[in-house]
Write a protein that holds these residues in place. Structure first.
Motif, PDB file in Angstrom:
ATOM      1  N   GLY A  31       1.400 -13.686  -1.401  1.00  0.00           N
ATOM      2  CA  GLY A  31       0.274 -12.594  -0.968  1.00  0.00           C
ATOM      3  C   GLY A  31      -0.467 -13.416   0.164  1.00  0.00           C
ATOM      4  O   GLY A  31      -1.412 -12.788   0.643  1.00  0.00           O
ATOM      5  N   TYR A  32      -0.122 -14.634   0.550  1.00  0.00           N
ATOM      6  CA  TYR A  32      -0.790 -15.352   1.674  1.00  0.00           C
ATOM      7  C   TYR A  32       0.021 -15.793   2.703  1.00  0.00           C
ATOM      8  O   TYR A  32       1.097 -15.979   2.513  1.00  0.00           O
ATOM      9  CB  TYR A  32      -1.366 -16.731   1.129  1.00  0.00           C
ATOM     10  CG  TYR A  32      -1.877 -17.677   2.245  1.00  0.00           C
ATOM     11  CD1 TYR A  32      -3.294 -17.276   2.377  1.00  0.00           C
ATOM     12  CD2 TYR A  32      -1.259 -18.525   2.623  1.00  0.00           C
ATOM     13  CE1 TYR A  32      -4.173 -18.050   3.475  1.00  0.00           C
ATOM     14  CE2 TYR A  32      -2.164 -19.437   3.760  1.00  0.00           C
ATOM     15  CZ  TYR A  32      -3.324 -19.093   4.093  1.00  0.00           C
ATOM     16  OH  TYR A  32      -4.053 -19.744   5.089  1.00  0.00           O
ATOM     17  N   PRO A  33      -0.375 -15.370   3.846  1.00  0.00           N
ATOM     18  CA  PRO A  33      -1.592 -14.910   4.269  1.00  0.00           C
ATOM     19  C   PRO A  33      -1.555 -13.343   4.200  1.00  0.00           C
ATOM     20  O   PRO A  33      -0.219 -12.611   4.034  1.00  0.00           O
ATOM     21  CB  PRO A  33      -1.751 -15.035   5.673  1.00  0.00           C
ATOM     22  CG  PRO A  33      -0.465 -15.371   6.399  1.00  0.00           C
ATOM     23  CD  PRO A  33       0.610 -15.901   5.093  1.00  0.00           C
ATOM     24  N   PRO A  34      -2.441 -12.625   4.102  1.00  0.00           N
ATOM     25  CA  PRO A  34      -2.734 -11.089   3.988  1.00  0.00           C
ATOM     26  C   PRO A  34      -2.076 -10.570   5.491  1.00  0.00           C
ATOM     27  O   PRO A  34      -2.353 -11.232   6.272  1.00  0.00           O
ATOM     28  CB  PRO A  34      -4.129 -10.680   3.763  1.00  0.00           C
ATOM     29  CG  PRO A  34      -4.927 -11.846   4.069  1.00  0.00           C
ATOM     30  CD  PRO A  34      -4.093 -13.188   3.951  1.00  0.00           C
ATOM     31  N   TYR A  35      -1.391  -9.267   5.410  1.00  0.00           N
ATOM     32  CA  TYR A  35      -1.035  -8.751   6.547  1.00  0.00           C
ATOM     33  C   TYR A  35      -1.074  -7.170   6.513  1.00  0.00           C
ATOM     34  O   TYR A  35      -1.146  -6.672   5.507  1.00  0.00           O
ATOM     35  CB  TYR A  35       0.537  -9.295   6.808  1.00  0.00           C
ATOM     36  CG  TYR A  35       1.331  -8.821   5.696  1.00  0.00           C
ATOM     37  CD1 TYR A  35       2.199  -7.746   5.926  1.00  0.00           C
ATOM     38  CD2 TYR A  35       1.491  -9.542   4.595  1.00  0.00           C
ATOM     39  CE1 TYR A  35       2.978  -7.259   4.949  1.00  0.00           C
ATOM     40  CE2 TYR A  35       2.587  -8.922   3.509  1.00  0.00           C
ATOM     41  CZ  TYR A  35       3.207  -7.920   3.783  1.00  0.00           C
ATOM     42  OH  TYR A  35       4.248  -7.566   2.889  1.00  0.00           O
ATOM     43  N   ASN A  36      -0.922  -6.603   7.774  1.00  0.00           N
ATOM     44  CA  ASN A  36      -1.001  -5.191   7.755  1.00  0.00           C
ATOM     45  C   ASN A  36       0.206  -5.011   8.499  1.00  0.00           C
ATOM     46  O   ASN A  36       0.585  -5.804   9.366  1.00  0.00           O
ATOM     47  CB  ASN A  36      -2.147  -4.496   8.545  1.00  0.00           C
ATOM     48  CG  ASN A  36      -3.369  -4.688   7.988  1.00  0.00           C
ATOM     49  OD1 ASN A  36      -3.443  -5.033   6.594  1.00  0.00           O
ATOM     50  ND2 ASN A  36      -4.457  -4.718   8.537  1.00  0.00           N
ATOM     51  N   PRO A  49      10.673   4.683  22.017  1.00  0.00           N
ATOM     52  CA  PRO A  49      11.021   4.293  20.802  1.00  0.00           C
ATOM     53  C   PRO A  49       9.978   3.978  19.978  1.00  0.00           C
ATOM     54  O   PRO A  49       8.737   3.599  20.430  1.00  0.00           O
ATOM     55  CB  PRO A  49      12.033   2.861  21.037  1.00  0.00           C
ATOM     56  CG  PRO A  49      11.541   2.375  22.113  1.00  0.00           C
ATOM     57  CD  PRO A  49      10.962   3.680  23.363  1.00  0.00           C
ATOM     58  N   GLU A  50      10.253   3.833  18.697  1.00  0.00           N
ATOM     59  CA  GLU A  50       9.084   3.986  17.661  1.00  0.00           C
ATOM     60  C   GLU A  50       8.637   2.251  17.715  1.00  0.00           C
ATOM     61  O   GLU A  50       9.558   1.559  17.990  1.00  0.00           O
ATOM     62  CB  GLU A  50       9.516   4.134  16.276  1.00  0.00           C
ATOM     63  CG  GLU A  50       8.513   3.686  15.372  1.00  0.00           C
ATOM     64  CD  GLU A  50       8.985   4.186  13.870  1.00  0.00           C
ATOM     65  OE1 GLU A  50       8.189   4.496  13.125  1.00  0.00           O
ATOM     66  OE2 GLU A  50      10.194   3.767  13.359  1.00  0.00           O
ATOM     67  N   ARG A  51       7.328   1.859  17.667  1.00  0.00           N
ATOM     68  CA  ARG A  51       7.018   0.696  17.863  1.00  0.00           C
ATOM     69  C   ARG A  51       5.967   0.333  16.475  1.00  0.00           C
ATOM     70  O   ARG A  51       5.475   1.139  15.959  1.00  0.00           O
ATOM     71  CB  ARG A  51       5.945   0.334  18.790  1.00  0.00           C
ATOM     72  CG  ARG A  51       6.706   0.680  20.393  1.00  0.00           C
ATOM     73  CD  ARG A  51       5.812   0.135  21.276  1.00  0.00           C
ATOM     74  NE  ARG A  51       5.192  -0.774  21.211  1.00  0.00           N
ATOM     75  CZ  ARG A  51       4.240  -1.704  22.262  1.00  0.00           C
ATOM     76  NH1 ARG A  51       4.168  -1.200  23.349  1.00  0.00           N
ATOM     77  NH2 ARG A  51       3.541  -2.934  21.783  1.00  0.00           N
ATOM     78  N   LEU A  52       6.207  -0.834  15.874  1.00  0.00           N
ATOM     79  CA  LEU A  52       5.485  -1.235  14.929  1.00  0.00           C
ATOM     80  C   LEU A  52       4.499  -2.675  15.310  1.00  0.00           C
ATOM     81  O   LEU A  52       5.042  -3.283  16.263  1.00  0.00           O
ATOM     82  CB  LEU A  52       6.452  -1.658  13.660  1.00  0.00           C
ATOM     83  CG  LEU A  52       7.394  -0.543  13.127  1.00  0.00           C
ATOM     84  CD1 LEU A  52       8.374  -1.219  12.142  1.00  0.00           C
ATOM     85  CD2 LEU A  52       6.539   0.363  12.691  1.00  0.00           C
ATOM     86  N   LEU A  53       3.643  -2.806  14.635  1.00  0.00           N
ATOM     87  CA  LEU A  53       2.647  -3.976  14.700  1.00  0.00           C
ATOM     88  C   LEU A  53       2.345  -4.536  13.412  1.00  0.00           C
ATOM     89  O   LEU A  53       1.691  -3.792  12.453  1.00  0.00           O
ATOM     90  CB  LEU A  53       1.365  -3.482  15.406  1.00  0.00           C
ATOM     91  CG  LEU A  53       0.437  -4.676  15.746  1.00  0.00           C
ATOM     92  CD1 LEU A  53       1.248  -5.537  16.860  1.00  0.00           C
ATOM     93  CD2 LEU A  53      -0.923  -3.897  15.971  1.00  0.00           C
ATOM     94  N   ILE A  54       2.897  -5.971  13.245  1.00  0.00           N
ATOM     95  CA  ILE A  54       2.476  -6.596  12.106  1.00  0.00           C
ATOM     96  C   ILE A  54       1.387  -7.620  12.519  1.00  0.00           C
ATOM     97  O   ILE A  54       1.425  -8.281  13.389  1.00  0.00           O
ATOM     98  CB  ILE A  54       3.810  -7.315  11.686  1.00  0.00           C
ATOM     99  CG1 ILE A  54       4.746  -6.680  11.209  1.00  0.00           C
ATOM    100  CG2 ILE A  54       3.365  -8.150  10.448  1.00  0.00           C
ATOM    101  CD1 ILE A  54       6.054  -7.271  11.107  1.00  0.00           C
ATOM    102  N   THR A  55       0.281  -7.578  11.643  1.00  0.00           N
ATOM    103  CA  THR A  55      -0.970  -8.365  11.753  1.00  0.00           C
ATOM    104  C   THR A  55      -1.126  -9.241  10.656  1.00  0.00           C
ATOM    105  O   THR A  55      -1.292  -8.558   9.408  1.00  0.00           O
ATOM    106  CB  THR A  55      -2.269  -7.319  12.152  1.00  0.00           C
ATOM    107  OG1 THR A  55      -1.805  -6.590  13.137  1.00  0.00           O
ATOM    108  CG2 THR A  55      -3.214  -8.444  12.573  1.00  0.00           C
ATOM    109  N   LEU A  56      -1.285 -10.528  10.852  1.00  0.00           N
ATOM    110  CA  LEU A  56      -1.330 -11.430   9.836  1.00  0.00           C
ATOM    111  C   LEU A  56      -2.639 -12.061  10.019  1.00  0.00           C
ATOM    112  O   LEU A  56      -3.233 -12.282  11.134  1.00  0.00           O
ATOM    113  CB  LEU A  56      -0.328 -12.676   9.891  1.00  0.00           C
ATOM    114  CG  LEU A  56       0.924 -12.452   9.275  1.00  0.00           C
ATOM    115  CD1 LEU A  56       1.729 -11.575  10.385  1.00  0.00           C
ATOM    116  CD2 LEU A  56       1.478 -13.270   8.581  1.00  0.00           C
TER     117      LEU A  56
END
Length: 143
Positions: A31-36, A49-56
């Protein structure tokens, strides 16, 4: 007693490496670090095309202490803070611990880049629409 897994079906051929990857990721999830993870919507008529964004949330980490790599089909994000021994803490509530976060990427996914801003590491990915392919297999008759 034999353990049955979702990938044990005789209809799923060649997925044993994916099963091992999923097991490894499940074991290392603290669970570390939290992310979206968010889907970045684009105009449907543009054909993008579809884009994704991972934010930590990586507060306290500098750019030099973070490492973002793609290893085979996995996005691996590592953080290691450099502990300066010349500081004397009266109270230390901000952990200076290392981490490794892994994300399995589907075939065709590409990492566009990463940006560190205000303690948040944002990794942009794109998933192009896969080409639909049908291949005719000829049936031969032995003579």
């Amino acid at each position: 007693m034999t353990r049955m897994t979702p990938f044990a079906s005789p209809l799923l051929l060649g997925f044993d490496t994916m099963e091992k990857t999923l097991e490894r990721i499940a074991k290392g999830n603290d669970g570390y670090p939290p992310y979206n993870i968010e889907r970045v919507r684009s105009d449907a008529t543009s054909g993008d095309p579809e884009r994704l964004l991972i934010t930590l949330a990586v507060a306290g980490f500098s750019e030099d202490e973070l490492d973002v790599t793609v290893e085979e089909n996995q996005l691996v994000i590592r953080g290691r803070q450099i502990d300066l021994g010349d500081r004397e803490y009266l109270y230390r509530g901000i952990a200076a611990r290392q981490f490794q976060r892994m994300f399995v990427l589907a075939d065709g996914m590409h990492v566009l880049g990463a940006e560190l801003k205000n303690g948040l590491l944002a990794v942009s990915l794109v998933r192009p629409e896969p080409a639909r392919m049908v291949k005719k297999i000829n049936i031969s008759v032995p003579e």
